[in-house]
Each structure stands twice: as C-alpha cells, then as structure tokens.
Design a protein around this motif. Structure first.
Motif, PDB file in Angstrom:
ATOM      1  N   THR A   1       1.000  -1.164   0.191  1.00  0.00           N
ATOM      2  CA  THR A   1       0.055  -0.008  -0.126  1.00  0.00           C
ATOM      3  C   THR A   1       0.892   1.119   0.006  1.00  0.00           C
ATOM      4  O   THR A   1       0.410   2.326   0.159  1.00  0.00           O
ATOM      5  CB  THR A   1      -0.774   0.041   1.102  1.00  0.00           C
ATOM      6  N   SER A   2       2.012   1.299  -0.052  1.00  0.00           N
ATOM      7  CA  SER A   2       3.077   2.384  -0.432  1.00  0.00           C
ATOM      8  C   SER A   2       4.044   2.137  -1.455  1.00  0.00           C
ATOM      9  O   SER A   2       4.258   1.298  -1.930  1.00  0.00           O
ATOM     10  CB  SER A   2       3.746   2.595   0.961  1.00  0.00           C
ATOM     11  N   VAL A   3       4.325   3.331  -2.041  1.00  0.00           N
ATOM     12  CA  VAL A   3       5.018   3.347  -3.465  1.00  0.00           C
ATOM     13  C   VAL A   3       6.167   4.420  -3.251  1.00  0.00           C
ATOM     14  O   VAL A   3       5.792   5.666  -2.856  1.00  0.00           O
ATOM     15  CB  VAL A   3       4.147   3.719  -4.446  1.00  0.00           C
ATOM     16  N   THR A   4       7.527   4.149  -2.995  1.00  0.00           N
ATOM     17  CA  THR A   4       8.460   5.003  -2.604  1.00  0.00           C
ATOM     18  C   THR A   4       9.429   5.207  -4.137  1.00  0.00           C
ATOM     19  O   THR A   4       9.838   3.961  -4.475  1.00  0.00           O
ATOM     20  CB  THR A   4       9.090   4.538  -1.790  1.00  0.00           C
ATOM     21  N   THR A   5       9.912   6.093  -4.441  1.00  0.00           N
ATOM     22  CA  THR A   5      10.964   6.090  -5.577  1.00  0.00           C
ATOM     23  C   THR A   5      12.203   5.929  -5.002  1.00  0.00           C
ATOM     24  O   THR A   5      12.333   6.135  -3.779  1.00  0.00           O
ATOM     25  CB  THR A   5      10.928   7.594  -6.034  1.00  0.00           C
ATOM     26  N   THR A   6      13.003   5.400  -5.837  1.00  0.00           N
ATOM     27  CA  THR A   6      14.390   5.056  -5.640  1.00  0.00           C
ATOM     28  C   THR A   6      15.503   5.922  -6.474  1.00  0.00           C
ATOM     29  O   THR A   6      15.250   5.501  -7.718  1.00  0.00           O
ATOM     30  CB  THR A   6      14.883   3.723  -5.774  1.00  0.00           C
ATOM     31  N   ALA A   7      16.269   6.534  -5.870  1.00  0.00           N
ATOM     32  CA  ALA A   7      17.100   7.592  -6.845  1.00  0.00           C
ATOM     33  C   ALA A   7      16.310   8.486  -7.792  1.00  0.00           C
ATOM     34  O   ALA A   7      16.481   8.707  -8.955  1.00  0.00           O
ATOM     35  CB  ALA A   7      17.994   6.814  -7.595  1.00  0.00           C
ATOM     36  N   GLY A   8      14.848   8.944  -7.166  1.00  0.00           N
ATOM     37  CA  GLY A   8      14.169   9.597  -8.136  1.00  0.00           C
ATOM     38  C   GLY A   8      13.323   8.757  -9.180  1.00  0.00           C
ATOM     39  O   GLY A   8      12.649   9.425 -10.067  1.00  0.00           O
ATOM     40  N   GLN A   9      13.554   7.394  -9.145  1.00  0.00           N
ATOM     41  CA  GLN A   9      12.874   6.791 -10.084  1.00  0.00           C
ATOM     42  C   GLN A   9      11.810   5.949  -9.531  1.00  0.00           C
ATOM     43  O   GLN A   9      11.731   5.144  -8.494  1.00  0.00           O
ATOM     44  CB  GLN A   9      13.913   5.927 -10.905  1.00  0.00           C
ATOM     45  N   LEU A  10      10.795   5.442 -10.288  1.00  0.00           N
ATOM     46  CA  LEU A  10       9.792   4.409  -9.942  1.00  0.00           C
ATOM     47  C   LEU A  10      10.306   3.088 -10.318  1.00  0.00           C
ATOM     48  O   LEU A  10      10.052   2.748 -11.701  1.00  0.00           O
ATOM     49  CB  LEU A  10       8.369   4.900 -10.182  1.00  0.00           C
TER      50      LEU A  10
ATOM     51  N   ASN B   1       4.622  10.658   2.074  1.00  0.00           N
ATOM     52  CA  ASN B   1       3.258   9.954   2.492  1.00  0.00           C
ATOM     53  C   ASN B   1       2.263  10.537   1.993  1.00  0.00           C
ATOM     54  O   ASN B   1       1.025  11.040   2.732  1.00  0.00           O
ATOM     55  CB  ASN B   1       3.306   9.989   4.018  1.00  0.00           C
ATOM     56  N   LEU B   2       1.995  11.101   0.571  1.00  0.00           N
ATOM     57  CA  LEU B   2       0.899  11.637  -0.008  1.00  0.00           C
ATOM     58  C   LEU B   2      -0.105  10.461  -0.139  1.00  0.00           C
ATOM     59  O   LEU B   2       0.089   9.585  -0.714  1.00  0.00           O
ATOM     60  CB  LEU B   2       1.440  12.347  -1.444  1.00  0.00           C
ATOM     61  N   PRO B   3      -1.285  10.673   0.403  1.00  0.00           N
ATOM     62  CA  PRO B   3      -2.353   9.734   0.128  1.00  0.00           C
ATOM     63  C   PRO B   3      -2.887  10.032  -1.311  1.00  0.00           C
ATOM     64  O   PRO B   3      -3.173  11.036  -2.069  1.00  0.00           O
ATOM     65  CB  PRO B   3      -3.716  10.176   1.095  1.00  0.00           C
ATOM     66  N   VAL B   4      -3.055   8.614  -1.947  1.00  0.00           N
ATOM     67  CA  VAL B   4      -3.382   8.555  -3.421  1.00  0.00           C
ATOM     68  C   VAL B   4      -4.316   7.434  -3.505  1.00  0.00           C
ATOM     69  O   VAL B   4      -3.932   6.270  -2.978  1.00  0.00           O
ATOM     70  CB  VAL B   4      -1.978   8.237  -4.447  1.00  0.00           C
ATOM     71  N   THR B   5      -5.360   7.576  -3.992  1.00  0.00           N
ATOM     72  CA  THR B   5      -6.301   6.625  -4.143  1.00  0.00           C
ATOM     73  C   THR B   5      -6.333   5.982  -5.571  1.00  0.00           C
ATOM     74  O   THR B   5      -6.327   6.702  -6.730  1.00  0.00           O
ATOM     75  CB  THR B   5      -7.823   7.076  -3.948  1.00  0.00           C
ATOM     76  N   VAL B   6      -6.119   4.742  -6.022  1.00  0.00           N
ATOM     77  CA  VAL B   6      -6.135   4.149  -7.373  1.00  0.00           C
ATOM     78  C   VAL B   6      -7.461   3.409  -7.320  1.00  0.00           C
ATOM     79  O   VAL B   6      -7.817   2.316  -6.531  1.00  0.00           O
ATOM     80  CB  VAL B   6      -4.891   3.074  -7.371  1.00  0.00           C
ATOM     81  N   GLN B   7      -8.140   3.635  -8.508  1.00  0.00           N
ATOM     82  CA  GLN B   7      -9.521   2.906  -8.665  1.00  0.00           C
ATOM     83  C   GLN B   7      -9.306   2.489 -10.194  1.00  0.00           C
ATOM     84  O   GLN B   7      -9.219   2.990 -11.151  1.00  0.00           O
ATOM     85  CB  GLN B   7     -10.612   4.056  -8.654  1.00  0.00           C
TER      86      GLN B   7
ATOM     87  N   GLY C   1     -11.896   1.559  -4.381  1.00  0.00           N
ATOM     88  CA  GLY C   1     -10.593   2.198  -4.525  1.00  0.00           C
ATOM     89  C   GLY C   1      -9.426   1.679  -3.446  1.00  0.00           C
ATOM     90  O   GLY C   1      -9.767   1.328  -2.358  1.00  0.00           O
ATOM     91  N   LEU C   2      -8.467   2.047  -4.120  1.00  0.00           N
ATOM     92  CA  LEU C   2      -7.010   1.565  -2.973  1.00  0.00           C
ATOM     93  C   LEU C   2      -6.314   2.463  -2.472  1.00  0.00           C
ATOM     94  O   LEU C   2      -5.813   3.366  -3.352  1.00  0.00           O
ATOM     95  CB  LEU C   2      -6.237   0.524  -4.082  1.00  0.00           C
ATOM     96  N   PRO C   3      -6.160   2.602  -1.110  1.00  0.00           N
ATOM     97  CA  PRO C   3      -5.563   3.978  -0.621  1.00  0.00           C
ATOM     98  C   PRO C   3      -3.974   3.305  -0.598  1.00  0.00           C
ATOM     99  O   PRO C   3      -3.611   2.424  -0.355  1.00  0.00           O
ATOM    100  CB  PRO C   3      -5.941   3.820   0.708  1.00  0.00           C
ATOM    101  N   PHE C   4      -3.287   4.477  -1.180  1.00  0.00           N
ATOM    102  CA  PHE C   4      -1.723   4.256  -1.325  1.00  0.00           C
ATOM    103  C   PHE C   4      -1.100   5.490  -0.609  1.00  0.00           C
ATOM    104  O   PHE C   4      -1.764   6.380  -0.655  1.00  0.00           O
ATOM    105  CB  PHE C   4      -1.042   4.143  -2.692  1.00  0.00           C
ATOM    106  N   SER C   5       0.108   5.264   0.126  1.00  0.00           N
ATOM    107  CA  SER C   5       1.119   6.354   0.369  1.00  0.00           C
ATOM    108  C   SER C   5       2.217   6.285  -0.495  1.00  0.00           C
ATOM    109  O   SER C   5       3.026   5.573  -0.735  1.00  0.00           O
ATOM    110  CB  SER C   5       1.490   5.874   1.891  1.00  0.00           C
ATOM    111  N   PHE C   6       2.353   7.670  -1.023  1.00  0.00           N
ATOM    112  CA  PHE C   6       3.215   8.230  -2.199  1.00  0.00           C
ATOM    113  C   PHE C   6       4.410   8.857  -1.520  1.00  0.00           C
ATOM    114  O   PHE C   6       4.072   9.858  -1.110  1.00  0.00           O
ATOM    115  CB  PHE C   6       2.726   8.532  -3.270  1.00  0.00           C
ATOM    116  N   THR C   7       5.572   8.318  -1.697  1.00  0.00           N
ATOM    117  CA  THR C   7       6.861   9.188  -1.284  1.00  0.00           C
ATOM    118  C   THR C   7       7.764   9.256  -2.388  1.00  0.00           C
ATOM    119  O   THR C   7       7.953   8.283  -3.049  1.00  0.00           O
ATOM    120  CB  THR C   7       7.395   8.636  -0.073  1.00  0.00           C
TER     121      THR C   7
END
Length: 644
Positions: free
Chosen positions: A36-45, A144-150, A157-163
């Motif tokens: 449920t969380s997505v975080t970039t690595t070195a600025g990349q997904l 930790n930006l809340p993002v919903t994926v539908q 909808g799926l709640p994600f935490s985006f960093t």
C-alpha cells in the motif's frame, strides 16, 4: 442436467458472457494490492505491485484496461486526478469449471457439465512506473502523499501512500534514467507452443522520458533476428506472435525500449520452445509449365522446408524423388528416379534427366508428377506431390546432342552440392552436334529465390545470352561469359542455375542445366598456385633463307610465385584450345580435354610449325576442389618464311 431452481439472475448474466461497461463500476469486482506504499528510488519508480482482482460468484465478465489515480495537491489543496492505461485483460465471470483449475484466465460456459458459480481471482503485476508516473511528475518531492487508485470496472478504490525525493540535475529537475522494460508471456500451457503467442511489453520508462519506440525482438533457432515486425510508440503494448512463421525449436524474446533522448533499456531475454508441425513444399522448377519439349530435358525438383525439419525416405537405393509421366488419359507411361541434395539451409534439389522423344512417344500432352516422402520431427510421414503439364513435339530428325564441357561438376551432383564458380575471367566450353545443323546455342542464368544468397536479388526473367551457330555436325563453342557479367544485363553475384539450350532448324532442342555461383571476389577468380595470365616462351627462331622464321614455341602458365612453369595446388580439369590462322575466339580449330590433372601438375604445350600463319594456344582451367574456373588467353605467334 442442472435444476432451474439453481439459476440466478447474476449467474444467467455471467453465462451469457455479458460484459460490464468499460470505465464504469461493477459491484461484483473487488481488488487488493500486495502493498500500500510506493516510494521512488534515486528519483525513479523502479518497483512493481501485484493486484488481485476478484469477481464474486455470479458476477459478469469484466475488461480492465485503465486506472484513475486521485490525490490532493499539497499547494492548492484541490483534488487532482489522472487516468492511465494499463495492459488490457479480461476478468472471467463468476463461474468455475475444470478449465479454470489449470488456467485462471479460462472462461467457463454455464451450460457445460461441472460448471458452477464461484469467486474467480486473477492476479496482475503492473510496474509502479505504469500507474504512478503522472503522480511523480506532479509531485517530484512528496512524503506519504495519500493517493487513491481506482481500476475501471471495480468496486473499491485502493489507498496508497506515495513518497518521492527529487534527484537534482544541473537544473534541479529529476535526472532522466534509462527505461527498464518488462516482458510478460501470457500464453499458458505446456511447451512447445504452437499458433499465436501472447506477449505483454511494459516499457517502464522514466517519468521524464519521451517514448521513441518499444520493440519486441524475436530470435529463432536458426539465428535469424526479427526486430521490425513488432514495434510500438506506446509505453505499454500487447503483441501476438505467429509462431508458425518461425522454424521449430527455441524462440528467444526480448523487449527493447528506446527514448527520444537516446537512452536504451532491454528486458531479460526469455526463451520458449515452439513446434508447428508442417510438411515441406515440393515444386518442379523446370521444365516450365505448358512448355513444349522437343528433346531430352533435365527436370529440376525442389523441396523447401516450412517450419519443421524433415528427412526423405528413399524409393530405391539412395533415390528419394520419383518422376511419373502420365499421358492425357492419366496413364503412367514412364517412371524414373533421382536423389535430392541439400543446396542451402532447408532447401533440397534433384536434377533428373528425362527423355520423352522416341518411337514409343508421340507428339502429345503429358503431365510430369514429382513425388517424395518426408518424415517430420513428430515421426509422421507426409507424401508430397507436384505436377507440371508439358507437350512434346516429335520430328523426323533427332534433337541436337549437347554437353557442357567447362565448367564441369566438381563432384557428383547426386551426392553433393558444391557449385562451379564463374568470375570475370571465366569461359564456357560447349560441345554440340546435329545431323541437320545447330541453329543457335542459348545460355541462361536462372535465379531462384529459394537458393539465392542473402545479398542477391532475383529478376523475373533469366539473364539470357545467345550464340548463333548454323553449322551441321560436331561443333565446339567457347563463350567468354566472364566478359559479359558486368554488361547489360548485369549478372549479380550469387547462386544460379546455368541452363544451356541447343536448337536445330526443325524446332528440336536439348536442354542441360547445372548449379553455378557467380562471384567477382579475387579468391573466386584465381587458380591456386597459378598466375593470372599465360605467357609464350622458348621461341626457337630460324634465320636461314627460305625457312620459317620460327620453328617452335611454348605456351605455359607461370606460377603465382613467378616460377615457370607453375604448379597447381589442387587437382584441375584442363581444356587446351588451339587457334590456327583464326582470330575467332568462339571457334577453336583444335581442342583437347584433360578431365583430371593431379596436384603439382604443370600446364604447358610446345608446338612446332610447318606452315606460315598465326598460332595461339588458350587454356580453360577449373580447380576441382574450389570450383573456380579461369580462362587463359594465350599470345599470338606469327610465322613467316624468310626471304631466299
């Protein structure tokens, strides 16, 4: 039979394969992610997320092809949303059956025995770059930006935490990274595969990249690489690969992703086994269909591999091709056999002499049928047939006799496929005879796409050269074919069938055909151990009054090292041509053919003179190991009588 009491409206809808509206919702489908969380690595997904889509029992079939991501802008505090495309797939209806046990994507027919309604779950993995690229573009620095994926067609909808953490370039913007493509083989079941192969290509492009192309590279078991048939300008795409277009065996697949800035990424190659059992094709290349045969002919039969390797079963001895000649009533009037030899990868050819001229044959219509039995890789045997119609014309006079003396076969044409080589320095020696007179001899270079070299283009018509003759009895003709290769029509380097046709005034003809290769390369022009030109030496002069001024001379071919005479490295075939008081190089006054000179031999001739005149000795030499044929034109000796 199912009881009516068990049917429900949802189940009936599922059984009818009703599909939910794309982009709408379907109360029967839920989805859950493995994180449920997505975080970039070195600025990349760089990561992926697996989503489990569940269709409740009795639910309708649903096609999933997009997702909408929603978040709140941290600056304006307003809602933002972006809809992105995902590789399309179909979630089966809420039914289960035997097929669904081994294949989660299988659709079930309610009317089939054993089908019941039940939850159906299908897992799909998407790269985070596919779904969250636009979120990253709008929020290069977020915590930790809340993002919903539908996903379309789903209930929840799926709640994600985006960093994300911005990686500064020189201008403070995120630095562009090379794409990291992902290849997914959707086809299920046991290998080897046949038919169509379903492939999903995900480019995993950097959020700052502009897509140039996404390429599926296919390498077959023969080493051929296809990187032009499957391309797209979209970041994600599905391909359908027709495996029947490739030879059986290993098929290696790889995704190549290219950006407008020149960055490149490649997926890990994946190899699958394919097998599409198909029989080879058989065809009669000569004589031409509906042609008129007035003398002996050589029937050229070609077998060409489709996708499956094959072997041929002999009919008798080593002969694996049968020719049947049928008359207009379908009766077999003549049968003969020949052997097919490999001429290139997957191509076999047989050259079979056939004579339909004689007292037992009349001028009539006939059909030549070629038959072979091929054993395929699955041990099945296929009988192959090809037919061509011809007519014969029988006259009171026989067709001309015809032989191609130079070049000759390097080895038995029924046991091997080595071709004689013709270059700019080659010549043909042709012998013919006819009691009524030969009117002309025609030389054709016939190009066949199946045996052509990769750099060779085959024209629709053969390269044709004609030699007027109009002489009765035995004739010899020397044809300086090498001098004409660069003329118009230009004969391109490559493999050809050399066809020589001798015709007489009664319309009879004799056709002889042999495989040759045209090459202008130096290695294909020189005879090993010998120089490029012959010389005249050992000239014995006589100054006595009233005597001939030259008593004898020697025509000799030096060695490539300058030694005189030179010695051959390999076995050679030599034709010696004498020209007495003539400058017509087409017609020698005397000739001698030595079929084989052993390695280490010299090529020379000393001639004594008894009369005034001009004299010249030429040689045509063929290396019996390499197949190279070279024409050595000798110098002219002029003999005169001294004054008394």
């Amino acid at each position: 039979m199912k009881k009516a009491a068990l049917l429900s409206l949802p189940l009936l809808l599922a059984a009818c394969n009703t599909t939910g509206t794309p982009g709408g919702s379907n109360a029967s489908v839920t989805v859950s992610p493995n994180k449920t969380s997505v975080t970039t690595t070195a600025g990349q997904l760089a990561g992926t997320t697996t989503y489990a889509f569940t269709n409740k029992a009795g639910g309708r079939e649903v096609t999933i092809n997009s997702a909408t991501l929603t978040w709140t802008d941290t600056t304006t505090k307003t809602a933002k949303s972006e809809t992105v495309s995902v590789p399309s797939f179909t979630l089966p209806a809420g039914l289960t059956c035997a097929a669904a046990t081994s294949n989660p994507s299988a659709a079930c027919n309610f009317n089939d025995s054993g089908t019941i309604y039940a939850d159906r779950t299908l897992s799909k993995t998407f790269s985070d770059a596919e779904l969250f690229a636009k979120v990253l573009s709008a929020n290069p620095s977020a915590s930790n930006l809340p993002v919903t994926v539908q996903f379309n067609g789903t209930q929840n909808g799926l709640p994600f935490s985006f960093t994300s953490t911005a990686q500064g370039g020189d201008d403070g913007k995120p630095a562009e990274a090379a794409p990291k493509p992902l290849l997914t083989i959707n086809t299920t079941g046991t290998q080897p595969y046949s038919g169509s192969l379903s492939i999903t290509a995900s480019g995993n492009f950097d959020v700052t990249s502009k897509v140039k192309s996404l390429v599926l590279e296919v390498s077959d078991s023969k080493g051929n690489i296809d990187n032009t048939s499957f391309t797209s300008v979209n970041p994600n795409v599905s391909f359908s690969v027709d495996t029947s277009k490739y030879p059986d065996g290993a098929l290696t697949l790889k995704i190549i992703a290219l950006t407008e800035s020149g960055l490149r990424g490649e997926s890990t190659p994946q190899t699958v086994q394919i097998r599409n059992i198909s029989a080879p094709t058989i065809s009669i290349l000569s004589p031409d269909a509906n042609s008129t045969v007035t003398g002996p002919v050589t029937v050229r039969v070609q077998l060409r591999q489709s996708t499956s390797a094959f072997t041929l079963t002999p009919f008798n001895g080593s002969n694996d091709v049968r020719l049947d000649v049928r008359d207009f009533q379908g009766r077999i009037v003549k049968t003969t056999y020949g052997k097919a030899n490999r001429v290139s990868e997957g191509i076999f050819e047989a050259y079979i002499p056939l004579d339909l001229i004689g007292s037992e044959f009349s001028s009539n219509a006939y059909t030549i049928t070629a038959t072979a039995q091929a054993v395929l890789t699955d041990d099945s045997t296929r009988t192959l047939n090809a037919a061509t119609p011809i007519t014969t014309k029988v006259n009171n006079t026989k067709p001309p006799a015809l032989s191609v003396l130079m070049p000759a076969y390097v080895e038995d044409p029924y046991a091997g496929a080595t071709r004689s080589i013709l270059s700019r320095n080659s010549a043909l020696e042709i012998q013919g005879s006819d009691d009524g007179g030969i009117t002309d001899i025609r030389v054709d270079f016939i190009c066949d796409v199946a045996t052509a070299l990769p750099t060779q283009s085959c024209p629709a018509s053969p390269f044709t050269h004609n030699i007027p003759v109009n002489v009765a009895g035995v004739v010899y003709r020397i044809f300086e074919i090498g001098a004409l290769l660069d003329a118009q029509p230009y004969v391109q380097n490559g493999n050809y069938s050399l066809r020589v046709t001798a015709s007489d005034g009664s319309g009879n003809s004799n056709v002889q055909e042999m495989p040759v290769r045209v090459s202008r390369a130096t290695v294909d022009s020189d005879i090993a151990g010998l120089a490029e030109q012959s010389i005249v030496d050992n000239i014995v002069e006589d100054t006595r009054p009233g005597e001939l001024n030259i008593r004898s001379a020697r025509w000799v071919i030096p060695g490539s090292d300058g030694s005189v005479p030179g010695r051959t490295v390999n076995r050679v075939r030599v034709s010696t041509l004498a020209y007495d008081n003539t400058t017509n190089t087409l017609i020698p006054t005397r000739q001698r053919l030595d079929p084989v000179f052993s390695a280490g031999s010299t090529i020379q001739l000393t001639q004594s003179f008894a009369d005034e005149g001009s004299y010249r000795i030429d040689y045509i030499v063929q290396d019996l190991v390499t197949g190279v044929t070279r024409y050595y034109q000798g110098g002219i000796i002029v003999v005169k009588r001294n004054a008394s």
